[in-house]
Design a protein around this motif. Structure first.
Motif, short mmCIF file in Angstrom:
data_model
loop_
_atom_site.label_atom_id
_atom_site.label_comp_id
_atom_site.label_asym_id
_atom_site.label_seq_id
_atom_site.Cartn_x
_atom_site.Cartn_y
_atom_site.Cartn_z
N HIS A 5 -18.32 -68.89 -68.93
CA HIS A 5 -19.56 -69.60 -69.23
C HIS A 5 -20.75 -68.64 -69.14
O HIS A 5 -21.64 -68.68 -70.00
N GLU A 6 -20.75 -67.81 -68.13
CA GLU A 6 -21.84 -66.85 -67.95
C GLU A 6 -21.92 -65.89 -69.14
O GLU A 6 -23.01 -65.58 -69.63
N ALA A 10 -25.13 -65.86 -71.71
CA ALA A 10 -26.02 -64.73 -71.46
C ALA A 10 -26.73 -64.28 -72.73
O ALA A 10 -26.14 -64.30 -73.81
N PRO A 11 -27.99 -63.89 -72.61
CA PRO A 11 -28.68 -63.30 -73.77
C PRO A 11 -27.97 -62.00 -74.18
O PRO A 11 -27.32 -61.35 -73.37
N ILE A 19 -21.55 -55.12 -70.36
CA ILE A 19 -20.38 -54.49 -70.95
C ILE A 19 -20.52 -52.97 -71.01
O ILE A 19 -19.56 -52.24 -70.81
N TYR A 20 -21.74 -52.47 -71.27
CA TYR A 20 -22.01 -51.04 -71.36
C TYR A 20 -23.06 -50.66 -70.32
O TYR A 20 -24.23 -50.49 -70.65
N ASN A 77 -25.32 -52.28 -64.06
CA ASN A 77 -24.92 -53.19 -65.13
C ASN A 77 -25.87 -54.39 -65.25
O ASN A 77 -25.57 -55.37 -65.90
N GLY A 78 -27.02 -54.30 -64.60
CA GLY A 78 -28.00 -55.37 -64.67
C GLY A 78 -27.81 -56.42 -63.58
O GLY A 78 -28.66 -57.28 -63.39
N ARG A 79 -26.71 -56.37 -62.88
CA ARG A 79 -26.43 -57.35 -61.82
C ARG A 79 -26.16 -56.69 -60.48
O ARG A 79 -26.45 -57.25 -59.44
#
Length: 130
Positions: A5-6, A10-11, A19-20, A77-79
């Motif tokens: 779902h995430e 996700a935008p 992913i990258y 990775n943004g998180r």
């Protein structure tokens, strides 16, 4: 199921970053990344930026040929940030950033970059990790 779902919700820019992820080499102090416009930290203190943006090291592709066993890399990775330390990481760099020789630590997950130490590389690392 929550992960699927995430990913679907996700935008695109967040999904691409997940992913990258970005890979920043931290072991090479050349350049003015993590420094003020003059290329030096402000009087030995934490760098100060008028725009609020921190110059970052040039990113590398996240692949084995670009990783050195003598390097230290920050993956974003943004998180989550992951700090990858090579087996042959220079003792001086590790001592500057962590305050101990990482090769003598039994459990590397217990290493901490906080609080910033008096060394310039430690302060720059703290600014980059935010």
């Amino acid at each position: 199921m929550a992960v699927a779902h995430e990913i679907m919700a996700a935008p695109v820019d967040e999904l691409c970053r997940l992913i990258y992820p970005s890979l920043y080499p931290l072991h090479d102090p050349s350049g003015n990344w993590g420094m003020d416009g003059a290329g030096t930290s402000s009087g030995g203190a934490a760098p100060v930026f008028s725009t609020g943006e921190v110059p970052l090291p040039t990113t590398l592709p996240l692949s084995l040929p670009h990783l050195s066993d003598q390097g230290a890399y920050l993956m974003d990775n943004g998180r989550v940030f992951i700090l990858w330390l090579g087996r042959m990481l220079h003792k001086e760099w590790a001592t500057e950033v962590f305050g101990v020789d990482v090769h003598s630590v039994a459990d590397p997950s217990q290493l901490s970059v906080e609080p910033a130490r008096e060394s310039p590389m430690s302060k720059v690392g703290m600014v980059i990790s935010g």
